[in-house]
Scaffold this motif. Structure first.
Motif, PDB file in Angstrom:
ATOM      1  N   ARG A   1       0.819  -1.197   0.000  1.00 26.88           N
ATOM      2  CA  ARG A   1       0.000   0.000   0.000  1.00 26.88           C
ATOM      3  C   ARG A   1       0.855   1.251   0.000  1.00 26.88           C
ATOM      4  O   ARG A   1       0.512   2.262  -0.620  1.00 26.88           O
TER       5      ARG A   1
ATOM      6  N   ASN B   1      -1.370  -4.174   2.770  1.00 29.47           N
ATOM      7  CA  ASN B   1      -2.815  -4.228   2.927  1.00 29.47           C
ATOM      8  C   ASN B   1      -3.246  -5.673   2.684  1.00 29.47           C
ATOM      9  O   ASN B   1      -2.940  -6.225   1.626  1.00 29.47           O
TER      10      ASN B   1
ATOM     11  N   ASP C   1      -4.224  -3.352   7.742  1.00 33.07           N
ATOM     12  CA  ASP C   1      -3.012  -2.663   7.305  1.00 33.07           C
ATOM     13  C   ASP C   1      -1.935  -3.019   8.311  1.00 33.07           C
ATOM     14  O   ASP C   1      -2.134  -2.870   9.522  1.00 33.07           O
TER      15      ASP C   1
ATOM     16  N   ILE D   1     -10.292  -5.849   6.526  1.00 32.08           N
ATOM     17  CA  ILE D   1      -9.090  -5.329   5.887  1.00 32.08           C
ATOM     18  C   ILE D   1      -8.097  -4.939   6.984  1.00 32.08           C
ATOM     19  O   ILE D   1      -8.442  -4.195   7.911  1.00 32.08           O
TER      20      ILE D   1
END
Length: 149
Positions: A28, A86, A63, A61
């Motif tokens: 990401r 990600n 990170d 999701i």
């Protein structure tokens, strides 16, 4: 929301792993800077890890971010890098998981999935910066722990 590791997270994480499947993993964000072109060996690298989580319809999701830095023997900052992956997991239909379950999964299993990618990226990146290739430990680091070269 930031994820923190709690006692018993491994057991919960393993249970959650049965109800999710990885559908996407991608870089990401990445930035790196060589602060000084020459340094006095040895380098002392450090790494800090941050994890965060968000929910969307049928997906969770995560990170995962690594902040790396290193100083030489004179405590002069030599390099700084920031990497974020990600990871998107599909939730099984009818999975009965709450946010605490998903946080436990993020603090254990997600980091175990992401860490080998970080190891590879850090090794290649440090070599391309003209530094001794940095090798992160095989096991994912705890927040704020040191990596070795």
């Amino acid at each position: 929301m930031t994820i923190s590791v709690r006692a018993g997270s491994r057991v919960v994480s393993d249970r959650v792993a049965e109800s999710v499947s990885l559908v996407d993993l991608r870089m990401r964000k990445m930035s790196a800077e060589l602060l000084v072109p020459s340094f006095t060996a040895p380098l002392t690298p450090t790494v800090a890890v941050e994890r965060s989580m968000s929910l969307t319809s049928g997906h969770v999701i995560y990170d995962v971010s690594y902040e790396l830095s290193g100083v030489d023997s004179a405590d002069t900052p030599v390099f700084a890098a920031s990497l974020t992956l990600n990871l998107v997991f599909r939730l099984a239909v009818g999975a009965d998981l709450d946010r605490d379950d998903l946080r436990a999964f993020g603090s254990v299993s997600v980091l175990e999935v992401a860490h080998p990618y970080f190891r590879e990226i850090v090794h290649g990146l440090s070599g391309r910066m003209g530094l001794p290739p940095l090798v992160l430990q095989v096991a994912p680091p705890a927040e704020g722990s040191a990596c070795r070269r």
